[in-house]
Scaffold this motif. Structure first.
Motif, PDB file in Angstrom:
ATOM      1  N   UNK A 135      -1.455 -54.848  50.189  1.00  0.00           N
ATOM      2  CA  UNK A 135      -1.731 -55.081  50.157  1.00  0.00           C
ATOM      3  C   UNK A 135      -2.121 -55.539  51.619  1.00  0.00           C
ATOM      4  N   UNK A 136      -2.983 -55.067  52.467  1.00  0.00           N
ATOM      5  CA  UNK A 136      -2.930 -54.064  53.945  1.00  0.00           C
ATOM      6  C   UNK A 136      -2.336 -55.925  54.940  1.00  0.00           C
ATOM      7  N   UNK A 137      -1.875 -56.048  56.173  1.00  0.00           N
ATOM      8  CA  UNK A 137      -2.363 -57.769  57.368  1.00  0.00           C
ATOM      9  C   UNK A 137      -2.622 -56.785  58.866  1.00  0.00           C
ATOM     10  N   UNK A 138      -3.930 -56.763  58.323  1.00  0.00           N
ATOM     11  CA  UNK A 138      -4.103 -55.922  60.065  1.00  0.00           C
ATOM     12  C   UNK A 138      -3.542 -56.594  60.927  1.00  0.00           C
ATOM     13  N   UNK A 139      -3.660 -57.858  61.119  1.00  0.00           N
ATOM     14  CA  UNK A 139      -2.985 -58.577  62.449  1.00  0.00           C
ATOM     15  C   UNK A 139      -1.952 -58.897  62.078  1.00  0.00           C
ATOM     16  N   UNK A 140      -0.953 -58.530  61.210  1.00  0.00           N
ATOM     17  CA  UNK A 140       0.509 -57.874  61.493  1.00  0.00           C
ATOM     18  C   UNK A 140       0.462 -56.822  61.891  1.00  0.00           C
ATOM     19  N   UNK A 141       0.195 -55.507  61.273  1.00  0.00           N
ATOM     20  CA  UNK A 141      -0.612 -53.623  61.722  1.00  0.00           C
ATOM     21  C   UNK A 141      -0.373 -54.008  63.528  1.00  0.00           C
ATOM     22  N   UNK A 142      -1.397 -55.035  63.662  1.00  0.00           N
ATOM     23  CA  UNK A 142      -1.213 -54.873  64.794  1.00  0.00           C
ATOM     24  C   UNK A 142      -1.022 -55.618  65.973  1.00  0.00           C
ATOM     25  N   UNK A 143       0.302 -56.447  65.653  1.00  0.00           N
ATOM     26  CA  UNK A 143       1.038 -57.356  66.455  1.00  0.00           C
ATOM     27  C   UNK A 143       2.571 -57.204  65.859  1.00  0.00           C
ATOM     28  N   UNK A 144       2.952 -55.698  65.496  1.00  0.00           N
ATOM     29  CA  UNK A 144       3.975 -55.811  65.244  1.00  0.00           C
ATOM     30  C   UNK A 144       5.273 -56.669  65.071  1.00  0.00           C
ATOM     31  N   UNK A 145       5.557 -56.745  66.262  1.00  0.00           N
ATOM     32  CA  UNK A 145       6.874 -57.459  66.710  1.00  0.00           C
ATOM     33  C   UNK A 145       6.555 -59.007  66.164  1.00  0.00           C
ATOM     34  N   UNK A 146       5.779 -59.232  65.386  1.00  0.00           N
ATOM     35  CA  UNK A 146       5.833 -60.565  64.732  1.00  0.00           C
ATOM     36  C   UNK A 146       5.858 -60.567  63.561  1.00  0.00           C
ATOM     37  N   UNK A 147       6.381 -59.349  63.154  1.00  0.00           N
ATOM     38  CA  UNK A 147       7.493 -58.971  61.653  1.00  0.00           C
ATOM     39  C   UNK A 147       7.745 -59.856  60.804  1.00  0.00           C
ATOM     40  N   UNK A 148       8.847 -59.531  61.782  1.00  0.00           N
ATOM     41  CA  UNK A 148      10.211 -60.751  61.410  1.00  0.00           C
ATOM     42  C   UNK A 148      10.480 -62.755  61.160  1.00  0.00           C
ATOM     43  N   UNK A 149       9.128 -62.666  61.622  1.00  0.00           N
ATOM     44  CA  UNK A 149       8.343 -64.280  61.534  1.00  0.00           C
ATOM     45  C   UNK A 149       8.351 -64.453  59.981  1.00  0.00           C
ATOM     46  N   UNK A 150       7.494 -63.611  58.971  1.00  0.00           N
ATOM     47  CA  UNK A 150       6.749 -63.488  58.170  1.00  0.00           C
ATOM     48  C   UNK A 150       8.620 -63.807  57.009  1.00  0.00           C
ATOM     49  N   UNK A 151       8.031 -63.894  55.704  1.00  0.00           N
ATOM     50  CA  UNK A 151       9.219 -64.541  54.686  1.00  0.00           C
ATOM     51  C   UNK A 151       9.462 -62.665  54.407  1.00  0.00           C
ATOM     52  N   UNK A 152       8.173 -62.150  54.342  1.00  0.00           N
ATOM     53  CA  UNK A 152       8.410 -61.011  53.322  1.00  0.00           C
ATOM     54  C   UNK A 152       7.816 -59.537  54.706  1.00  0.00           C
ATOM     55  N   UNK A 153       8.840 -58.909  55.130  1.00  0.00           N
ATOM     56  CA  UNK A 153       8.156 -57.796  55.920  1.00  0.00           C
ATOM     57  C   UNK A 153       6.392 -57.374  56.358  1.00  0.00           C
ATOM     58  N   UNK A 154       5.497 -57.855  56.514  1.00  0.00           N
ATOM     59  CA  UNK A 154       3.921 -57.985  56.293  1.00  0.00           C
ATOM     60  C   UNK A 154       3.965 -56.459  56.192  1.00  0.00           C
TER      61      UNK A 154
END
Length: 315
Positions: free
Chosen positions: A233-252
């Motif tokens: 399932x894509x996370x379009x907000x994360x794709x647009x803001x990849x610098x925030x990916x490390x905050x999630x419990x699993x890479x979005x």
């Protein structure tokens, strides 16, 4: 030791920011970059949590809107000896969650509606406990500031690529080819620093979350489900803001972009194995048994459960 390591890594991000500024404008550009980095750090300390929550359209919920989730977070916070954080929901079908805030007194935990649909109550508790462990370990400030500075480095490097950097009188010591390399390498270097910050902290938060919830195998099961869902399932907000990916419990991130070349998270299988071993040490059972797939979701209410007063997927 964690604070020393964090200070070194954040200093590294600031130094990267200055290097990009030097490439774009020589010494003057470096000093401007230093001032911008200092301002970014100050802004991040006070407002980055609100910025990140806003990026994902997170909405704060209370007990009237999401009683099961809010009561669960309150109980887990009590067990962890933490103040009650603010609770947010993100209307996103990808199962995932993160924590943010400058300290435990100003913390927030956010879960997607996809997480509440895909996981059972024990698994959701494990995920929320993991996020509270980040809060307890004071990881959230570091992770949020890192996201802000890494994003700023990428923006500055891209600015140099598209606008040339420096001037014709050699204020910038680098030529056009070097600027192109800088635009490519600076964001990658920032991601390497993000990765160094995130990987060890995820293991520590897994262990702390398992101890808070008392159910390491439920957290292991949750990680397996979230990892599977994040790939599908894509996370379009994360794709647009990849610098925030490390905050999630699993890479979005989907992995379709260069941003995912450097994983900000440890291998999920290794995390599950560590939780299995912890379960044996705690005497809570052997290897984890994947939970049965959730039943078809009922129409969602305002917090991700079933509408019309019926029970959601937590039963």
């Amino acid at each position: 030791m964690n604070y020393v390591r964090t200070a070194i890594l954040l200093a590294g991000l600031t130094a990267l920011f200055m290097v990009v500024g030097f490439a774009l404008g020589g010494r003057g550009g470096m000093m401007v970059a230093l001032l911008v980095a200092a301002g970014t750090n100050l802004f991040s300390y006070w407002y980055a949590d609100k910025l990140v929550l806003g990026m994902y359209g997170a909405r704060q919920v209370d007990r009237a809107a999401a009683p099961e989730l809010v009561d669960m977070v309150a109980e887990l916070s009590r067990r962890a000896g933490l103040p009650m954080p603010k609770v947010y929901l993100i209307d996103n079908p990808q199962p995932n969650a993160f924590a943010t805030g400058r300290n435990p007194q100003n913390a927030a935990v956010a879960a997607t509606t996809g997480l509440l649909q895909a996981l059972n109550a024990d698994e959701v508790a494990g995920v929320m406990a993991h996020e509270l462990a980040h809060v307890k370990n004071h990881d959230t400030l570091t992770m949020t500031i890192t996201a802000t500075i890494a994003g700023a480095i990428s923006m500055l490097a891209n600015f140099g690529l598209f606008f040339g950097g420096g001037n014709r009188e050699n204020n910038s010591p680098f030529g056009g080819i070097s600027l192109i390399l800088m635009a490519i390498l600076a964001p990658i270097a920032a991601m390497v620093v993000q990765m160094a910050i995130s990987r060890s902290r995820e293991y520590e938060a897994d262990r702390g979350g398992a101890e808070i919830s008392g159910q390491p195998l439920s957290l292991a099961s949750a990680l397996a489900k979230i990892a599977g869902g994040a790939h599908q399932v894509p996370n379009y907000e994360a794709e647009a803001n990849p610098a925030t990916a490390h905050m999630f419990i699993i890479n979005p991130l989907s992995g379709a972009r260069m941003d995912n070349l450097f994983s900000t998270h440890p291998d999920t299988g290794n995390r599950i194995a560590a939780l299995q071993e912890l379960a044996r040490q705690m005497g809570t059972g052997g290897g984890y048994r994947p939970a049965a797939a959730p039943a078809a979701a009922a129409p969602r209410g305002p917090w991700g459960g079933a509408a019309g007063g019926r029970k959601g997927p937590w039963g």
